[in-house]
Design an enzyme around this catalytic site. Structure first.
Site: not given
Length: 528
Positions: A224, A303, A328, A346
């Site tokens: 990210n 996470e 994962d 989420d």
């Protein structure tokens, strides 16, 4: 290959890193290389001068070196023009045009190199196949280095901008060595060197969100782009410069005003609320809310991005006693035998849902990890309804696994989020009956049962007030009709893009009308 991987990281904070964006990047770059190979072959046949070959390398190096400095401004300019000009496929068009303008020219120039090298290295037809084979091998080795080094070394260590500079510097060095040794094109060498140095000096001074001031953190992980912003009342994490907030912690305890508050209804819908699993832990917003209002609950987080977990500890007051696995979500479920009373799903990356966490196979796995009477809550971050929408597909998929009588949804006010609650029956009978559902889920819209239950588990009146509001927003779902997502067929990127088009269309509609009636000057007055 390094430019291609850099392109994905440059575009991801603005357009996501979905399969669609990757397809655009790969496709446009392959077109550029193919056209370059055709033109380069003609140039080499007409005039096999190696100076032209190295000038192309130098020009490509300078262009790539300038991408960190000007690329982000071009992306925002293109996005700004398109957002008031198109009503569908905004992200696709914006990503394609950005890639076309920023990356096609240098990759076209690099595409001209191989034919020139073949021409220069071939002395006779007797060994031309061997020459081409050696050049192809060298080309492949370069591609291997250009693939692994950015992903595992340069981008995690120094970021996307410096990665562009490193590989453009290598190209520039090759050209400089050739021209300086042959005492040719010294002015071009000087100009190229100055351009590289200027970009190297100025590029790190501005980030992807160059208009943001005072960010507490801006950086990149393997997965990210990340930014942390400290505001007066909260600290927020974003993984995309254009779309939303991914995690938040409040300076003062209480509700967040985000979807986490609505999701607090899930423990009250379960038979018991002793344990919770959060797939997509982020910085632990939901975990903190559960800890506040359900203090006896044992919480496990998962996470995939370790950097986010590190930021959670540094900036977001992540409780040290909540274990977080760097994994994962689906792989963690497959490897674990634990069961939970509550599972929160989420797991969004950028603005897309990982396809492997949107299928019947995945939700069946989640169901197996729920205790009887347990509840799954899924955050659907884009309110998008109607036949063929992403929410319809997700709801159909979950209904196929849990049964329509086990599911409720609640839209989150003033956001684009919707929370879906699915309950595993207290017995293993499947599908469950309406009677079982009503006993567990309440009497639906207008019910006060959630608020009453909240007063029994928490003395904080904020929770009961919020649950009273949630009760008024609960809706039932019908039987699964339409698309059901599977591991083999889960086009979540395309479905998500359609949802984003709708959101952008609604948000940009007023500006389009201003542009239509008052022209560009009226639009400038409105936004200034």
């Amino acid at each position: 290959m390094a430019a291609e991987l850099g392109a994905s990281r440059l575009l991801a904070p603005y357009f996501s890193s979905s399969q669609i964006v990757w397809t655009i990047i790969i496709g446009t770059i392959m077109i550029a290389l193919a056209l370059g190979a055709v033109v380069g072959g003609r140039w080499a046949d007409r005039n096999p001068d190696p100076d032209r070959l190295y000038l192309c390398i130098m020009a490509a190096a300078v262009w790539i070196a300038l991408i960190p400095l000007v690329g982000k401004y071009l992306i925002i300019l293109i996005s700004g023009l398109l957002i008031v000009a198109v009503s569908t496929n905004f992200l696709v068009l914006a990503a394609f045009i950005s890639c076309l303008i920023i990356f096609v020219p240098p990759l076209f120039l690099l595409g001209t190199i191989t034919p020139g090298l073949v021409k220069s290295a071939t002395d006779s037809l007797d060994d031309n196949a061997s020459v081409v084979g050696r050049l192809s091998a060298c080309n492949t080795v370069g591609s291997i280095l250009g693939t692994f080094l950015p992903t595992f070394v340069t981008i995690p260590a120094v970021g996307t901008f410096v990665t562009f500079l490193i590989f453009s510097g290598i190209l520039l060095l090759v050209a400089l060595v050739y021209f300086l040794s042959s005492h040719a094109h010294r002015l071009a060498c000087l100009i190229a060197t100055v351009a590289f140095v200027v970009s190297a000096a100025l590029s790190p001074m501005t980030g992807f969100a160059f208009w943001e001031k005072g960010l507490a953190y801006e950086g990149e992980s393997i997965y990210n782009y990340l930014q942390v912003k400290i505001l007066a009342d909260r600290t927020i994490l974003s993984t995309n410069v254009l779309f939303g907030v991914q995690s938040v912690t409040m300076k003062h305890p209480g509700m967040t005003g985000m979807y986490y508050d609505t999701a607090l209804a899930a423990p009250l819908m379960a038979d018991q609320a002793r344990s919770a699993l959060i797939l997509g832990m982020g910085t632990g917003t939901y975990a903190r809310q559960l800890r506040r209002y359900y203090p006896r609950m044992a919480i496990q987080g998962v996470e995939i991005d370790r950097t986010i977990s590190d930021l959670a500890t540094k900036y977001f007051d992540q409780p040290a006693d909540i274990p977080v696995s760097t994994y994962d979500g689906r792989a963690w479920l497959a490897a674990s035998g634990q069961r939970f009373d509550l599972i929160m799903v989420d797991a969004y990356q950028d603005i897309t849902i990982p396809f492997q966490m949107s299928s019947t196979e995945f939700f069946s796995l989640v169901r197996k990890h729920l205790n009887p009477g347990g509840v799954m809550v899924v955050n659907m971050n884009m309110i998008d309804d109607g036949q063929g929408s992403i929410n319809a597909a997700l709801t159909n998929t979950i209904t196929r696994v849990f049964g329509s009588d086990a599911i409720l949804t609640a839209d989150v006010p003033q956001t684009t989020n919707r929370e879906l609650f699915a309950r595993r029956p207290a017995s293993d009978d499947f599908p469950q009956t309406k009677g079982v559902r009503k006993a567990a889920m309440g009497d639906y819209p207008g019910s006060g049962l959630l608020a009453e239950a909240a007063t029994r588990v928490s003395p904080d009146p904020d929770l009961s007030r919020m649950m009273d509001q949630v009760s008024s927003r609960l809706s039932t779902v019908g039987d699964a009709e339409g698309r059901v997502l599977t591991d083999d067929n889960a086009p979540v990127e395309l479905l998500g893009m359609h949802a984003i088009d709708g959101i952008i269309s609604r948000e940009a509609g007023p500006y389009r009308r201003i542009l239509e009636h008052e022209g560009i000057q009226g639009l400038i007055r409105e936004v200034s």
